[in-house]
Design a protein around this motif. Structure first.
Motif, mmCIF file in Angstrom:
data_model
loop_
_atom_site.group_PDB
_atom_site.id
_atom_site.type_symbol
_atom_site.label_atom_id
_atom_site.label_comp_id
_atom_site.label_asym_id
_atom_site.label_seq_id
_atom_site.Cartn_x
_atom_site.Cartn_y
_atom_site.Cartn_z
ATOM 1 N N PHE A 1 23.356 20.432 -19.619
ATOM 2 C CA PHE A 1 22.811 19.842 -20.851
ATOM 3 C C PHE A 1 23.855 18.940 -21.498
ATOM 4 O O PHE A 1 23.538 17.854 -21.992
ATOM 5 C CB PHE A 1 22.383 20.952 -21.811
ATOM 6 N N VAL A 2 25.106 19.390 -21.493
ATOM 7 C CA VAL A 2 26.195 18.574 -22.053
ATOM 8 C C VAL A 2 26.395 17.325 -21.217
ATOM 9 O O VAL A 2 26.558 16.216 -21.743
ATOM 10 C CB VAL A 2 27.495 19.399 -22.127
ATOM 11 N N GLU A 3 26.428 17.481 -19.891
ATOM 12 C CA GLU A 3 26.584 16.323 -19.008
ATOM 13 C C GLU A 3 25.471 15.311 -19.227
ATOM 14 O O GLU A 3 25.711 14.095 -19.232
ATOM 15 C CB GLU A 3 26.585 16.790 -17.557
ATOM 16 N N LEU A 4 24.261 15.806 -19.429
ATOM 17 C CA LEU A 4 23.099 14.934 -19.577
ATOM 18 C C LEU A 4 23.079 14.198 -20.909
ATOM 19 O O LEU A 4 22.661 13.033 -20.974
ATOM 20 C CB LEU A 4 21.823 15.775 -19.432
ATOM 21 N N ASN A 5 23.551 14.851 -21.962
ATOM 22 C CA ASN A 5 23.357 14.304 -23.315
ATOM 23 C C ASN A 5 24.636 14.011 -24.090
ATOM 24 O O ASN A 5 24.570 13.328 -25.117
ATOM 25 C CB ASN A 5 22.526 15.299 -24.146
ATOM 26 N N GLY A 6 25.773 14.539 -23.654
ATOM 27 C CA GLY A 6 26.915 14.577 -24.546
ATOM 28 C C GLY A 6 28.078 13.650 -24.285
ATOM 29 O O GLY A 6 29.136 13.809 -24.905
ATOM 30 N N LEU A 7 27.916 12.672 -23.393
ATOM 31 C CA LEU A 7 29.059 11.813 -23.061
ATOM 32 C C LEU A 7 29.570 11.018 -24.263
ATOM 33 O O LEU A 7 30.752 10.655 -24.303
ATOM 34 C CB LEU A 7 28.686 10.851 -21.931
ATOM 35 N N SER A 8 28.718 10.763 -25.220
ATOM 36 C CA SER A 8 29.129 9.983 -26.397
ATOM 37 C C SER A 8 29.600 10.862 -27.551
ATOM 38 O O SER A 8 29.873 10.362 -28.647
ATOM 39 C CB SER A 8 27.970 9.095 -26.877
ATOM 40 N N TYR A 9 29.675 12.176 -27.314
ATOM 41 C CA TYR A 9 30.075 13.126 -28.361
ATOM 42 C C TYR A 9 31.232 13.967 -27.827
ATOM 43 O O TYR A 9 31.112 15.173 -27.652
ATOM 44 C CB TYR A 9 28.896 14.025 -28.745
ATOM 45 N N TYR A 10 32.338 13.318 -27.590
ATOM 46 C CA TYR A 10 33.437 13.931 -26.844
ATOM 47 C C TYR A 10 33.904 15.250 -27.450
ATOM 48 O O TYR A 10 33.962 16.271 -26.759
ATOM 49 C CB TYR A 10 34.616 12.955 -26.749
ATOM 50 N N GLU A 11 34.254 15.261 -28.702
ATOM 51 C CA GLU A 11 34.839 16.459 -29.310
ATOM 52 C C GLU A 11 33.881 17.651 -29.238
ATOM 53 O O GLU A 11 34.263 18.756 -28.830
ATOM 54 C CB GLU A 11 35.225 16.179 -30.773
ATOM 55 N N ASN A 12 32.633 17.440 -29.653
ATOM 56 C CA ASN A 12 31.661 18.529 -29.609
ATOM 57 C C ASN A 12 31.410 18.996 -28.179
ATOM 58 O O ASN A 12 31.280 20.195 -27.915
ATOM 59 C CB ASN A 12 30.338 18.084 -30.233
ATOM 60 N N SER A 13 31.347 18.044 -27.268
ATOM 61 C CA SER A 13 31.039 18.382 -25.883
ATOM 62 C C SER A 13 32.162 19.185 -25.234
ATOM 63 O O SER A 13 31.910 20.135 -24.487
ATOM 64 C CB SER A 13 30.770 17.106 -25.081
ATOM 65 N N ILE A 14 33.410 18.816 -25.526
ATOM 66 C CA ILE A 14 34.541 19.542 -24.930
ATOM 67 C C ILE A 14 34.569 20.985 -25.431
ATOM 68 O O ILE A 14 34.806 21.925 -24.664
ATOM 69 C CB ILE A 14 35.860 18.818 -25.235
ATOM 70 N N LYS A 15 34.307 21.179 -26.720
ATOM 71 C CA LYS A 15 34.257 22.547 -27.253
ATOM 72 C C LYS A 15 33.158 23.353 -26.569
ATOM 73 O O LYS A 15 33.333 24.531 -26.262
ATOM 74 C CB LYS A 15 34.023 22.507 -28.764
ATOM 75 N N ALA A 16 32.023 22.703 -26.335
ATOM 76 C CA ALA A 16 30.909 23.400 -25.678
ATOM 77 C C ALA A 16 31.253 23.734 -24.230
ATOM 78 O O ALA A 16 30.976 24.844 -23.758
ATOM 79 C CB ALA A 16 29.653 22.538 -25.738
ATOM 80 N N LEU A 17 31.870 22.801 -23.530
ATOM 81 C CA LEU A 17 32.213 23.054 -22.126
ATOM 82 C C LEU A 17 33.233 24.178 -22.004
ATOM 83 O O LEU A 17 33.202 24.946 -21.038
ATOM 84 C CB LEU A 17 32.729 21.767 -21.474
ATOM 85 N N GLU A 18 34.135 24.277 -22.968
ATOM 86 C CA GLU A 18 35.085 25.393 -22.971
ATOM 87 C C GLU A 18 34.347 26.730 -23.031
ATOM 88 O O GLU A 18 34.738 27.703 -22.386
ATOM 89 C CB GLU A 18 36.042 25.269 -24.155
ATOM 90 N N MET A 19 33.297 26.765 -23.814
ATOM 91 C CA MET A 19 32.514 28.001 -23.925
ATOM 92 C C MET A 19 31.641 28.222 -22.698
ATOM 93 O O MET A 19 31.581 29.320 -22.139
ATOM 94 C CB MET A 19 31.649 27.949 -25.189
ATOM 95 N N PHE A 20 30.965 27.164 -22.237
ATOM 96 C CA PHE A 20 29.995 27.309 -21.154
ATOM 97 C C PHE A 20 30.663 27.622 -19.815
ATOM 98 O O PHE A 20 30.059 28.264 -18.959
ATOM 99 C CB PHE A 20 29.141 26.047 -21.028
#
Length: 362
Positions: free
Chosen positions: A90-109
């Motif tokens: 979901f992050v890969e699909l939608n989050g490339l333009s939201y770096y900070e939020n996406s990195i925090k999410a990937l750390e959790m996921f």
């Protein structure tokens, strides 16, 4: 055996929807199932099902990325196992333009399932920034983050988008691997070895140089080096063989290579045996492999090598026997015709015999 993609059963989704609705009551269960089970669902393989679930969540969660991501992050602690790879997707699909939020999410996921595939588009978009993040993860106290640092930047990660720049120049990867070369987690060490093995496909001399510098200083590092060199060993690379005390095979003969199944059908076993003759006065360390030349659809041969043993062989004669299954598997199609079996000693072909594979149909 049930296909891995069948983990995405109706009962799995029913449970997942309950978890989502507890956090986000307006979630439309009926629309979710209608979108999941579209006409193409039965034909989708595992990776495409993962992407499809991520796409359906994009359509059924709140329209803003930040709000939708927040819901997934809140439910993530209760969603553990590879079947939840769609969270990172979901992050890969939608989050490339939201770096900070996406990195925090990937750390959790990545702790819940894995984010090894999802980090790769971020590397491609901004390699300097993302590799700095990967380097930071390589010293993280959590083994899942350390493993992500290595696995996510493998040049040839199976199922993952290829990182062509690291095939050409793996330099940015090396500080990460250096940080992890004595890691206490086998989960992490295996990833480091796989990364180096990937690099060896394009830069064998670089991996050999690293292996020579690393080997012999720590048991964890020795394990990594050994597994990192597996492709080089299969290729019979003399420097890789020498690193592990596997010199040339002079004075070693293979005799009486025979197969008790010179003709077999698909579904049966190839049974063969041979003698190792050590003509010297000393025990010799030998890596014994066998190679099968499989007939391809066009009639040519495609060879694959398999390890039999690696140990000390005393002077004189040692007997070896083996069977190789020709039962149908998903990763290889068998074609009738004359195949070849050869025995490899320390990277050198020492004996060869043909055998015939026939169609298994009555």
């Amino acid at each position: 055996m049930e296909a891995l993609k069948e983990v995405y059963s109706r009962s799995f989704f029913e449970q997942f929807v309950k978890v989502v609705k507890r956090e986000y009551p307006p979630f439309d269960k009926n629309r979710f199932f209608e979108l999941i089970y579209d006409q193409a669902w039965p034909d989708r393989e595992l990776k495409m099902r993962i992407r499809h679930v991520a796409d359906v969540l994009t359509q059924t969660l709140p329209p803003t990325y930040e709000e939708a991501l927040g819901i997934l992050m809140r439910i993530a602690p209760g969603c553990r196992g590879f079947e939840y790879l769609f969270l990172a997707d979901f992050v890969e699909l939608n989050g490339l333009s939201y770096y900070e939020n996406s990195i925090k999410a990937l750390e959790m996921f990545t702790v819940c399932a894995s984010a090894e595939f999802a980090v790769r588009p971020f590397i491609l978009k901004d390699p300097d920034r993302m590799m700095a993040q990967m380097l930071a993860w390589s010293t993280h106290q959590n083994e899942h983050l350390r493993r992500l640092a290595s696995e996510g930047c493998r040049p040839r990660l199976p199922w993952g988008v290829s990182l062509q720049m690291f095939k050409a120049d793996p330099g940015p990867i090396l500080p990460i691997l250096d940080n992890l070369k004595q890691d206490s987690s086998e989960y992490v060490r295996k990833s480091v070895a796989n990364n180096l093995n990937d690099i060896s496909k394009d830069h064998p001399e670089l991996v050999l140089d690293i292996s020579k510098r690393w080997y012999g200083h720590h048991p964890h590092t020795d394990w990594i080096v050994r597994h990192a060199c597996r492709s080089l060993l299969k290729q019979g690379n003399p420097d890789a063989l020498g690193l592990f005390g596997l010199g040339n095979a002079e004075g070693i003969d293979v005799r009486q290579l025979v197969t008790s199944t010179p003709q077999l059908k698909v579904g049966e076993d190839l049974i063969f045996s041979f003698h190792i003759q050590n003509l010297s006065n000393d025990a010799r360390k030998l890596r014994i492999e066998y190679e099968i030349g499989f007939v391809k659809k066009n009639g040519s041969l495609s060879s694959k090598r398999f390890k039999l043993s690696e140990k000390m062989y005393p002077p004189g004669t040692s007997s070896v026997s083996k069977k190789h299954s020709f039962k149908p598997i998903t990763t290889r199609v068998y074609y009738a015709g004359q195949h070849k079996l050869s025995v490899i000693i320390n990277g050198r072909e020492a004996a060869l015999v043909p055998f015939d594979l026939m169609d298994g149909n009555p």
